[in-house]
Write a protein that holds these residues in place. Structure first.
Motif, PDB file in Angstrom:
ATOM      1  N   GLY A 165      74.582  84.751 -34.628  1.00 57.32           N
ATOM      2  CA  GLY A 165      73.742  85.501 -35.554  1.00 57.32           C
ATOM      3  C   GLY A 165      72.544  86.084 -34.838  1.00 57.32           C
ATOM      4  N   SER A 166      71.644  86.695 -35.590  1.00 53.91           N
ATOM      5  CA  SER A 166      70.494  87.347 -34.964  1.00 53.91           C
ATOM      6  C   SER A 166      69.274  87.313 -35.871  1.00 53.91           C
ATOM      7  CB  SER A 166      70.863  88.797 -34.618  1.00 53.91           C
ATOM      8  OG  SER A 166      71.485  89.413 -35.732  1.00 53.91           O
ATOM      9  N   GLU A 167      69.199  86.325 -36.758  1.00 61.80           N
ATOM     10  CA  GLU A 167      68.109  86.326 -37.739  1.00 61.80           C
ATOM     11  C   GLU A 167      66.764  85.942 -37.126  1.00 61.80           C
ATOM     12  OE1 GLU A 167      71.104  84.916 -38.542  1.00 61.80           O
ATOM     13  OE2 GLU A 167      71.714  86.599 -39.800  1.00 61.80           O
ATOM     14  N   THR A 168      66.763  84.937 -36.258  1.00 65.52           N
ATOM     15  CA  THR A 168      65.486  84.470 -35.730  1.00 65.52           C
ATOM     16  C   THR A 168      65.472  84.588 -34.211  1.00 65.52           C
ATOM     17  OG1 THR A 168      66.178  82.213 -35.295  1.00 65.52           O
ATOM     18  CG2 THR A 168      65.502  82.730 -37.548  1.00 65.52           C
ATOM     19  N   TRP A 169      64.305  84.360 -33.633  1.00 68.83           N
ATOM     20  CA  TRP A 169      64.223  84.455 -32.170  1.00 68.83           C
ATOM     21  C   TRP A 169      65.071  83.389 -31.500  1.00 68.83           C
ATOM     22  CZ3 TRP A 169      62.293  80.287 -29.493  1.00 68.83           C
ATOM     23  CH2 TRP A 169      61.548  79.353 -30.240  1.00 68.83           C
ATOM     24  N   LEU A 170      65.285  82.289 -32.179  1.00 66.07           N
ATOM     25  CA  LEU A 170      66.114  81.235 -31.589  1.00 66.07           C
ATOM     26  C   LEU A 170      67.547  81.704 -31.339  1.00 66.07           C
ATOM     27  CD1 LEU A 170      64.997  78.041 -33.531  1.00 66.07           C
ATOM     28  CD2 LEU A 170      65.034  78.330 -31.047  1.00 66.07           C
ATOM     29  N   PHE A 172      68.396  84.330 -30.134  1.00 68.37           N
ATOM     30  CA  PHE A 172      68.488  85.151 -28.920  1.00 68.37           C
ATOM     31  C   PHE A 172      68.433  84.314 -27.647  1.00 68.37           C
ATOM     32  CE2 PHE A 172      67.324  88.164 -32.115  1.00 68.37           C
ATOM     33  CZ  PHE A 172      67.944  89.336 -31.727  1.00 68.37           C
TER      34      PHE A 172
END
Lengths: 305, 294, 512
Positions: A165-170, A172
């Motif tokens: 996923g790509s919702e939070t900086w985590l 990435f």
């Protein structure tokens, strides 16, 4: 300098134009757009109707000029699969890819520069060998395999970071490490080489002779010199990252340009694939251009040659 | 870049072999690569089973270190009951075939362009440099995926696509090397003697830039192997049931949490092969390309 | 390694600065009353009429309602948006609608909505993806604010089944304004869930519709939020559910379900499905694969399939063997006349030899497939055992359809879920009535099926289906294999039931 800039800009423009021609013809020749456009349940007559109404029966060159004309006004058409405008889709996803690429570059710099410096200062020492080991592994390990292993340990077993996923900086963290690790070796090598050269230069020797501390010499004089080529390399690598994140984005279901590219490729979504290809090419050309200009500005000799 | 270009032919063959042997990385790389090539060449003699034979009754057997292992299948079986060891050994064939074929195709294209640009300079050089720049601007993975997906996947298509995409670095290196050789005396002498251009390029220039070609082509072979694995991993590389290592990882990844060896084995083999090729490439560079370039 | 940690933190910090939407990391859904569900395939559109993937059917049931409701336990038809219905004659169905129902956008539900929706989807120009679902509708007219008359093109007794399944009702004013594209971007229905957020190709967030009417047969969801993520990669789905970022996945392979069951916080349940699996063979007159025109080759392929072993080894316990191209419980799915080609590799080899194929002249073709890739590979392995070299082309369903239409496919590993419609008209005709998926194009079979679909007399229908199914098998136009089971893997905290129509009833689910 101005002349050099203009010349480079003209080349960049030509390259972009050439890529657009190539991608247009390549994609058009590998599949029947009319069938894809007509959609599910279309009969043969429907397909022929679409072919005529979209002007797909015209010679490819005419179609290309038509496409180019509309592209110049910002109209890149609609996605065949998602039905929405191509630019809208791309605008939605590009942010994630930029974040990912920058984070990966940052990771590579943060790992590559210190290791490069240390291995130059302690040539042949433990750190030098460690750095070499990291470089060798980084170049041999298939990045998708590395990604799977990281997911197993850090996302599933330890649960420090999310899986996909790509919702939070985590989200990435893992993809940036995988992508960044792969481009670390070139940075390490170029910094090491630059440092080795710099440490042997006269002014560094003079500085040391003057009694300046080793650390100061290394950091202030030699490093400044060694970092010059890093700027150019960063530009080039960033271009590679933007285009190379397709595998990693797919594994991490990271909603960026690469993932969109993969989806449009598997769905035979010609218009989207084509625009992403062109966009990546232009970005690459611009990034290398900027890198070259910075180099030319730092080092005037380049302008002459 | 001031040091003169040295070709290995300057020293005798024996001395060169000694140099190779004294280079530890190169020796290790050659040994590893030798083992994998041996595996690939003699695969039919080495494998305990036909790598394509499926036996649904013997699916997902664990490897020998597991108590449930079946002695007939040393490394266990995959999800269709095919012998994993046999597939691993045959996998070497696919990777090496890809690496070698892509190297040859991209080597031909890259060398051709590099030689022309380096030898003629001027407008020819400008034009070829432009082509190389364009090629560099095209993202390889994306184009390879798109072409394979749109045209259809097969071993031949993967080889052709990668071969026609991966010549850029070879062209760049060949161009630079040719430019250097071009300025040397004996080329000028040959020109003065009235030798034809193709003759000069083939007889005088090519042999002298060949060592550098070998170095850069080796690196490209390694990268082609990784690319094929990535394409196959995404399901857009070679076709099943071919035992490509990348495809094996792709097929096994859904079970990786429970049967880690199914991805670890092909993954390690890929890494090992690429590692070996890179060692050979680096070693050759150390031996035959002057320091400061690379 | 502190160095690594520092690096990670540095990166993380930079990312934090650049991403504006930083929220707390996801965790098991019970905490925030959210069921997190992942599905493999991305629907082309969320509008149920404009996709043909299972998740589209699921979305249809979550966000919309149908006129009629089929009780999944008793298979009995009940009134849903329509209170009652009556056949005025063979081609005229009169429905009385329920009053006081509102769409999610506040629009009131009445006859106009039904008339508009049915007329819209019935029009071929509007290009509803699965024409089988709507082609029988001639049109609809309003008899009163809550009275609708549906006209059929010809007698079609299965109409009720379709009105209880894929034919959902859209709000007329909204649909007229935004069309299928707008409906896809911002779906509006009457169903138990409202769509609150959608990222194309990535995720859909739904929230319970608290005003869902009690008199309808679905209910206000017990769990407030539902999040659907599209994760094409099975391995990612497994990883996510193991890491407790997902609560519910379906269509998991038997092996994986078994393995996942061993994870402490997970449960797995096997469910029967109506999805059948068969090989579709290109026997068209203009088939580019002349070998497929030879019935001996087709028989050889049929005899080469180790159906029993595949079911036992690759599928779950509830899988059924099928002998004809339909699901056994479907009305009209009668295999009594059809010849059965049992697994017999020797016979397959002999047949191939007769047809002129052997070690020196190998039969080679590609098999296209879009799901259950391991099963395709098992088929390829089985074909190989009798001397046929088949290669796998794994593609998206849409791409396969395109190739089939372009007459470029030799053999297709087809699966078909009949949109959960319990009538043979939803399965066999889709592949043998000259539709997009028809690879045989046999006019005789088409005509018999036409009769079967449109006869009013149930006995006559049954007999016609039997005849068509028998002919298909006699001519070996397809190789029926088995029905699939689906494995549901879920967090142990979730309580749920499974149904053979593969539609998870999220509104019924609750936390333990």
């Amino acid at each position: 300098m101005l002349h050099y800039c203009l010349k480079r800009l003209a080349t960049a423009f030509l390259v972009a134009l050439f890529v657009s021609i190539l991608s247009f013809f390549l994609i058009r020749m590998s599949g029947d757009v009319a069938i894809a456009l007509a959609g599910e349940g279309a009969r043969l007559e429907d397909i022929e109707a679409v072919r005529t109404s979209h002007g797909l029966d015209r010679p490819l060159i005419v179609q290309y000029l038509d496409w180019l004309g509309r592209a110049a006004t910002g109209d890149f058409g609609n996605s065949l699969y998602f039905k929405s405008p191509v630019m809208e889709l791309i605008a939605d996803k590009i942010g994630n890819t930029v974040i990912l690429s920058l984070a990966a570059l940052l990771f590579a710099l943060a790992l590559g520069i210190p290791l490069g410096v240390l291995s130059a200062v302690y040539q042949g020492g433990l750190i030098d060998r460690l750095a070499l080991g990291i470089a060798v592994v980084g170049q041999a390990l298939p990045n998708f395999f590395f990604a799977l292993i990281l997911v197993m340990f850090f996302a599933v077993s330890l649960r420090w970071v999310p899986v996909s996923g790509s919702e939070t900086w985590l989200h990435f963290v893992l993809p940036s490490i995988v992508l960044g690790y792969y481009i670390t070796p070139p940075f390490m090598r170029i910094v090491r080489a630059g440092m080795v050269d710099a440490l042997e230069m006269d002014f560094v020797r003079t500085a040391r002779a003057k009694g300046l501390s080793k650390a100061k010499v290394v950091l202030k004089h030699a490093l400044a010199n060694a970092l010059v080529p890093v700027v150019a390399l960063s530009g080039v690598q960033l271009g590679h990252l933007l285009g190379g994140s397709i595998v990693i984005e797919t594994i991490f279901a990271l909603d960026g340009l690469g993932y969109l590219a993969y989806q449009s490729i598997t769905h035979k979504d010609f218009p989207v694939t084509q625009v992403i290809l062109l966009l990546l090419a232009i970005t690459y050309v611009l990034l290398t251009l900027i890198a070259d200009l910075i180099n030319a500005w730092i080092d005037p000799r380049i302008r002459v040659s | 870049m001031t040091s003169a270009f040295l070709s290995p032919s300057a020293s005798s063959a024996g001395a060169f072999i000694n140099k190779v042997l004294s280079h530890r990385g190169l020796t290790l790389g050659l040994i590893l690569l030798g083992i994998i090539v041996f595996m690939a060449v003699f695969a039919p003699l080495l494998v305990p089973h036909d790598p394509y034979d499926q036996d649904l009754a013997r699916r997902m057997l664990p490897p020998f270190w597991n108590p449930r292992a079946n002695p007939a299948h040393l490394l266990g079986t995959d999800n269709l009951g095919r012998d994993y060891l046999s597939r691993m050994i045959y996998g070497a064939r696919i990777s090496l075939l890809i690496g070698f074929s892509v190297m040859v195709i991209s080597g031909l294209v890259g060398t051709g362009l590099g030689l022309l640009a380096g030898y003629f300079g001027g407008r020819v050089d400008l034009f070829i440099t432009f082509i190389v720049t364009t090629r560099l601007a095209i993202p390889v993975v994306l184009v390879a995926l798109a072409v394979v997906a749109f045209i259809g996947n097969s071993l031949l298509i993967v080889i052709l696509v990668l071969g026609l995409l991966k010549w850029d670095r070879i062209a760049v290196v060949m161009r630079a090397a040719t430019q250097q050789v071009r300025s040397l005396d004996y080329v000028a002498a040959a020109e003065a003697a009235g030798a034809s251009v193709p003759r000069i390029i083939l007889r005088e220039v090519l042999p002298n830039v060949f060592p550098q070609l070998v170095v850069v082509a080796t690196v490209e072979a390694a990268s082609a192997i990784l690319l094929e694995a990535a394409l196959s991993f995404l399901g857009l590389g070679v076709q099943p049931p071919l035992p490509s290592w990348g495809l094996m990882i792709s097929e096994a990844k859904t079970m990786m949490f429970f049967a880690f060896w199914t991805i670890a084995l092909p993954g390690s083999m890929l890494a090992l092969l690429v590692f070996a090729i890179n060692l050979v490439g680096d070693g050759l560079r150390d031996l035959i390309v002057p320091k400061g370039r690379g | 390694m502190p160095f690594r940690k520092v690096l990670v933190q540095t990166c993380a910090f930079a990312l934090l600065a650049s991403s504006m939407v930083a929220i707390a990391p996801a965790n098991a859904g019970q905490k925030d009353d959210t069921i997190r569900f992942a599905y493999e395939q991305v629907p082309e559109s969320v509008d149920p009429f404009f996709n043909n993937v299972r998740v589209g059917v699921i979305m249809g049931q979550l966000v919309w309602d149908t006129l009629i409701y089929r009780d999944p336990n008793t298979n009995e038809y009940k009134g849903q948006l329509a209170k009652e219905w009556k056949w005025a004659d063979d081609t005229t169905l009169d429905l009385t609608l329920r009053e006081g129902i509102k769409f999610h956008n506040g629009e009131e539900f009445d006859a106009d909505d039904v008339v508009y929706t049915l007329n819209f989807v019935a029009k071929p120009d509007n290009k509803v993806v699965t024409q089988t679902n709507v082609h029988w509708i001639a049109g609809a007219e309003k008899l009163g604010k809550y009275q609708v008359r549906v006209k059929l093109k010809q007698p079609f007794p299965a109409a009720i089944e379709y009105l209880a399944g894929p034919v959902v009702i859209h709000p007329n004013e909204y649909y007229a304004k935004v069309g299928p594209q707008g409906m896809n971007q911002k779906p509006v229905g009457t169903g138990p869930y409202r769509v609150v957020e959608q990222v194309q190709g990535k995720s859909i967030k739904l929230v319970a519709n608290p005003d869902y009417p009690k008199e309808l047969h679905k209910s206000v969801p017990k769990i407030k939020n539902l999040e659907i993520r599209f994760l094409p990669d099975r391995q990612t789905q497994n990883a996510e559910i193991m890491a407790e970022n997902l609560d519910f996945i379906m269509g998991v392979q038997a092996d994986q379900a078994l393995a996942l069951k061993s994870v402490p916080h997970l449960q797995s349940v096997e469910g029967e499905t109506m999805r059948i699996v068969f090989l579709n063979l290109n026997t068209r007159e203009d088939s580019p694969f002349p070998a497929m025109r030879d019935i001996r080759v087709r028989k050889a392929i049929a005899h080469a399939m180790p159906k029993v072993q595949m079911v036992r080894q690759l599928l779950g316990e509830k899988a059924r063997l099928i002998n004809v191209v339909c699901f056994p419980s479907q009305f009209g799915c009668d295999d009594t006349g059809a010849p059965i080609y049992a697994y017999d590799p020797n016979k397959a080899r002999d047949l191939l030899k007769e047809a002129g194929f052997g070690p020196n002249n190998k039969l080679e073709f590609d098999i296209v497939s879009y799901r259950e890739r391991d099963q395709t590979e098992a088929m390829i392995g089985a074909l190989r055992a009798v001397g046929i070299t088949a290669s796998l082309k794994f593609m998206q369903y849409a791409a396969i359809r395109e190739q089939i239409r372009a007459n470029k496919v030799a053999v297709s590993h087809q699966t078909w879920g009949s949109f959960s419609v319990n009538d043979a008209s939803a399965s066999t005709p889709n592949f043998f009535k000259f539709g997009a998926d028809d690879m045989a194009r046999d006019p005789e079979i088409r005509d018999i099926l036409e009769k079967a679909d449109t006869s009013v007399d149930p006995a006559a229908r049954k007999e016609a289906y039997r005849k068509a199914l028998t002919l298909i098998q006699e001519r070996v136009l397809a190789v029926p294999l088995y029905s699939l089971t689906t494995q549901y893997v879920a967090n142990k905290a979730l309580r749920f039931n499974t149904y053979p129509d593969e539609i998870p009833r999220f509104w019924e689910m609750s936390w333990k």
